[in-house]
Design an enzyme around this catalytic site. Structure first.
Site, short mmCIF file in Angstrom:
data_model
loop_
_atom_site.label_atom_id
_atom_site.label_comp_id
_atom_site.label_asym_id
_atom_site.label_seq_id
_atom_site.Cartn_x
_atom_site.Cartn_y
_atom_site.Cartn_z
N HIS A 18 1.08 -1.16 -0.36
CA HIS A 18 0.04 0.76 0.36
C HIS A 18 1.40 0.85 -0.43
O HIS A 18 2.17 1.05 0.41
CB HIS A 18 -0.88 -0.44 1.01
N HIS A 21 3.65 1.57 2.45
CA HIS A 21 5.31 1.02 2.09
C HIS A 21 5.76 1.05 1.03
O HIS A 21 6.99 1.86 1.14
CB HIS A 21 5.23 -0.39 1.51
N CYS A 126 2.98 -11.65 18.75
CA CYS A 126 2.45 -10.95 18.28
C CYS A 126 2.94 -11.11 16.80
O CYS A 126 4.30 -10.72 16.27
CB CYS A 126 1.69 -8.95 18.95
N CYS A 143 -2.70 -6.65 20.75
CA CYS A 143 -1.75 -5.72 20.81
C CYS A 143 -1.89 -4.20 19.61
O CYS A 143 -2.60 -4.10 19.11
CB CYS A 143 -0.61 -6.76 19.39
N HIS A 146 -1.72 -4.14 16.16
CA HIS A 146 -2.42 -5.03 14.97
C HIS A 146 -3.85 -5.86 15.72
O HIS A 146 -4.32 -5.78 14.07
CB HIS A 146 -1.55 -6.12 14.83
N LYS A 289 -5.65 5.59 10.59
CA LYS A 289 -4.93 4.23 10.41
C LYS A 289 -4.81 3.63 9.21
O LYS A 289 -6.12 3.10 8.50
CB LYS A 289 -4.43 3.42 11.52
N LYS A 292 -6.77 -2.85 5.55
CA LYS A 292 -7.40 -2.97 5.14
C LYS A 292 -9.27 -3.69 5.18
O LYS A 292 -9.55 -3.23 4.36
CB LYS A 292 -6.91 -4.97 4.85
N1 MSP Z 1 9.02 -6.98 6.91
C1 MSP Z 1 9.98 -5.31 7.89
C2 MSP Z 1 10.88 -5.09 7.97
C3 MSP Z 1 12.47 -5.56 7.42
S1 MSP Z 1 13.79 -4.82 7.23
C4 MSP Z 1 15.35 -5.90 7.89
C5 MSP Z 1 8.75 -4.79 7.54
N2 MSP Z 1 8.00 -4.48 6.68
S2 MSP Z 1 6.66 -4.21 6.23
O1 MSP Z 1 6.29 -4.29 5.07
O2 MSP Z 1 5.85 -4.17 7.39
O3 MSP Z 1 6.70 -2.03 6.45
C6 MSP Z 1 8.19 -2.05 5.58
C7 MSP Z 1 8.32 -0.71 5.76
O4 MSP Z 1 7.03 0.28 5.24
C8 MSP Z 1 9.08 0.12 7.37
O5 MSP Z 1 9.69 0.89 7.23
C9 MSP Z 1 7.54 0.71 7.73
O6 MSP Z 1 7.50 1.33 8.97
C10 MSP Z 1 7.25 1.25 6.17
N3 MSP Z 1 5.77 1.42 6.63
C11 MSP Z 1 3.93 0.77 6.26
N4 MSP Z 1 3.47 1.54 6.72
C12 MSP Z 1 3.36 2.57 7.10
C13 MSP Z 1 2.90 4.00 6.94
N5 MSP Z 1 1.58 4.25 6.95
N6 MSP Z 1 3.24 4.76 6.63
C14 MSP Z 1 4.48 5.28 6.41
N7 MSP Z 1 5.67 3.87 6.59
C15 MSP Z 1 4.92 2.65 6.87
O7 MSP Z 1 8.46 -3.37 8.59
#
Ligand code: MSP
Length: 471
Positions: A18, A21, A126, A143, A146, A289, A292
């Site tokens: 999304h 990411h 979690c 949590c 989540h 936040k 889905k």
């Molecule tokens: N798989 C782990 C990272 C391992 S690195 C050795 C993970 N993955 S994640 O897919 O959940 O998140 C990846 C990145 O997306 C993270 O840096 C996280 O902070 C960022 N974000 C996910 N949702 C976000 C927002 N709503 N806003 C800003 N960044 C966000 O964590």
């Protein structure tokens, strides 16, 4: 030639990406393109985190084997990054056997160095976070990140003796050898380390989907340790990059792993440390936040199709400071598109080139030289103050160019003094050329279009009206 090694986190492939990411990925792309434009070599790594309970659970729900499941999802990430014009140099997957081999080697080094011990562990786990959490972390038994109840786990695990490294960690952070940014995050981490470090479990008995733990095949390597090692194993997979990384760009939610666990592992095995970890803020969507279940998880591919990758990249980095939390919504992106891009940048180029053409003026092409502002912009981009950079460009170049046109009125001037009118528009073009240089890392496609138009002096709309597909 300096070589920069820039990374994003590797993304969990339990679902499609999304826009949250995409935040880290876009920022890393901007930084990497900036260095490349400057003539520095840069290697930008991203990838996918494919092991662990979270992925296994999602695969099971989909009725697929984990490997099959991730193989279907990974192309969605590649597609999303392509749609956003992300130009990465390496894409690592943790199911790559070369990565798995490096993970095993590092655990073996930790064992040899005396940093691993088998112990009994009892705690609340979690699956969403992929970590143990304490009772104090819970809100209403769940949590808070989540919204799910943790599961009680009691198993024998291998522990990494993190507590032994408290002093070393503090020393590398304080000396600046290992930089944590922004400053507030650094202080947060220092405070937490000072309050005491506990040893951490680095294996899982209950999780089958993972790399077998060296010396004990009844356990798998804890997914976070597996994942962190990607930054290092990539340097064994890609020949044109070497350890250490210059910067790990991450979100604030995963700071502890990157600012404490990761450097501690590297210290324990005697490896170099990454130079910097930068933790950006989180954003909500329309004040909520992203999730889905709420149905507000914005698809980056759909957004780029509608507004173009550049406008999405621009809008989300412009909206609020990178190190802080903020809010995004499609309305905000649409508004930036209209005001800053279409009415601002697009209109300046259009009106300038139209006058040059209509009045048949003899203009020269130069990039405005402006050392003071150039320094400020470079400093801001290198410190990842992306929203500041974009403001700088608009304030120092776009605004004065528009003001110049309004004040000098070339359409009147041309009747009395054609040479002076040409001079005014030459100056305008040099503002535009400077804007174009600075926006390149943020809006590569637009920058290319402007470059072409400056060559041919033929105006074409940069940001056309968005067609609303009525639903
Ligand atoms: N798989 C782990 C990272 C391992 S690195 C050795 C993970 N993955 S994640 O897919 O959940 O998140 C990846 C990145 O997306 C993270 O840096 C996280 O902070 C960022 N974000 C996910 N949702 C976000 C927002 N709503 N806003 C800003 N960044 C966000 O964590």
């Amino acid at each position: 030639m300096a070589k920069k090694y820039i990374t994003t986190p590797i993304y969990y492939v339990n679902d499609v990406p999304h826009i949250g990411h995409a935040y880290t990925t876009i920022a890393a792309d901007v930084l990497s393109r900036y260095y490349k434009q400057k003539g520095d070599e840069s290697f930008f790594l991203t990838g996918t985190d494919e092991h662990g309970a979270k992925i296994a659970e999602a695969a099971k729900k989909a009725g697929k084997k984990p490997q099959e499941f991730v193989n279907v999802l990974v192309p969605h990430f590649e597609k999303a990054w392509k749609a956003l014009d992300i130009e990465y140099d390496g894409f690592i997957r943790t199911t790559n056997p070369k990565h798995e081999k490096v993970v095993i080697e590092i655990i073996e080094k930790l064992q040899k160095a005396g940093f691993v011990e088998k112990r009994k562990y009892e705690g609340l786990y979690c699956v969403g976070c992929e970590k143990y959490i304490t009772k104090d972390d819970l809100v209403g038994g769940k949590c808070p990140d989540h919204g799910r109840e943790p599961v009680e786990q009691s198993e024998e695990n291998y522990f990494f003796l993190l507590s032994k490294l408290q002093k070393e960690l503090l020393s590398v952070i304080k000396s600046g050898e290992f930089e944590i940014a922004p400053m507030t995050r650094r202080n947060e981490v220092i405070g937490k380390i000072k309050s005491g470090l506990e040893d951490v479990s680095i294996s899982r008995q209950a999780v089958e989907w993972g790399i077998p733990f060296p010396g004990d095949e009844t356990q798998t390597v804890y997914v976070w340790v597996d994942a962190l090692i990607n930054y290092y194993s990539a340097t064994k997979i890609y020949k044109n990059v070497s350890w250490p990384a210059d910067i790990h760009l991450i979100g604030k939610d995963i700071l502890w792993f990157h600012a404490v666990i990761w450097p501690a592992i590297l210290i324990a095995i005697g490896e170099k440390l990454p130079k910097k970890v930068y933790a950006h803020g989180f954003f909500t969507i329309g004040g909520k936040k992203m999730s889905k279940t709420l149905g507000n998880a914005i698809d980056p591919i759909a957004l780029s199709k509608k507004y173009g990758a550049d406008a999405v990249r621009y809008a989300i980095l412009r909206e609020f400071p990178f190190g802080e939390d903020g809010d995004i919504s499609e309305e905000k992106i649409a508004e930036r598109y209209q005001t800053d891009l279409a009415n601002g940048l697009g209109n300046l180029l259009q009106r300038t080139l139209t006058m040059v053409n209509n009045f048949n003026l003899d203009v020269k092409l130069d990039v405005m030289k402006d050392a003071k502002h150039e320094k400020e912009i470079e400093r801001n981009i290198e410190n990842l103050n992306f929203s500041e950079v974009l403001k700088n460009i608009w304030v120092y170049y776009l605004k004065p160019a528009n003001e110049l046109i309004d004040k000098e009125k070339p359409w009147e001037l041309v009747k009395t003094d054609k040479k002076k009118a040409a001079g005014v528009l030459t100056l305008c073009l040099s503002y535009i050329a400077a804007i174009n240089k600075y926006i390149y890392p943020f809006m590569p496609e637009t920058s290319e279009k402007i470059k072409k138009q400056l060559k041919t002096l033929k105006p074409e709309p940069l940001f056309p009206r968005i067609e609303e597909k009525g639903d």
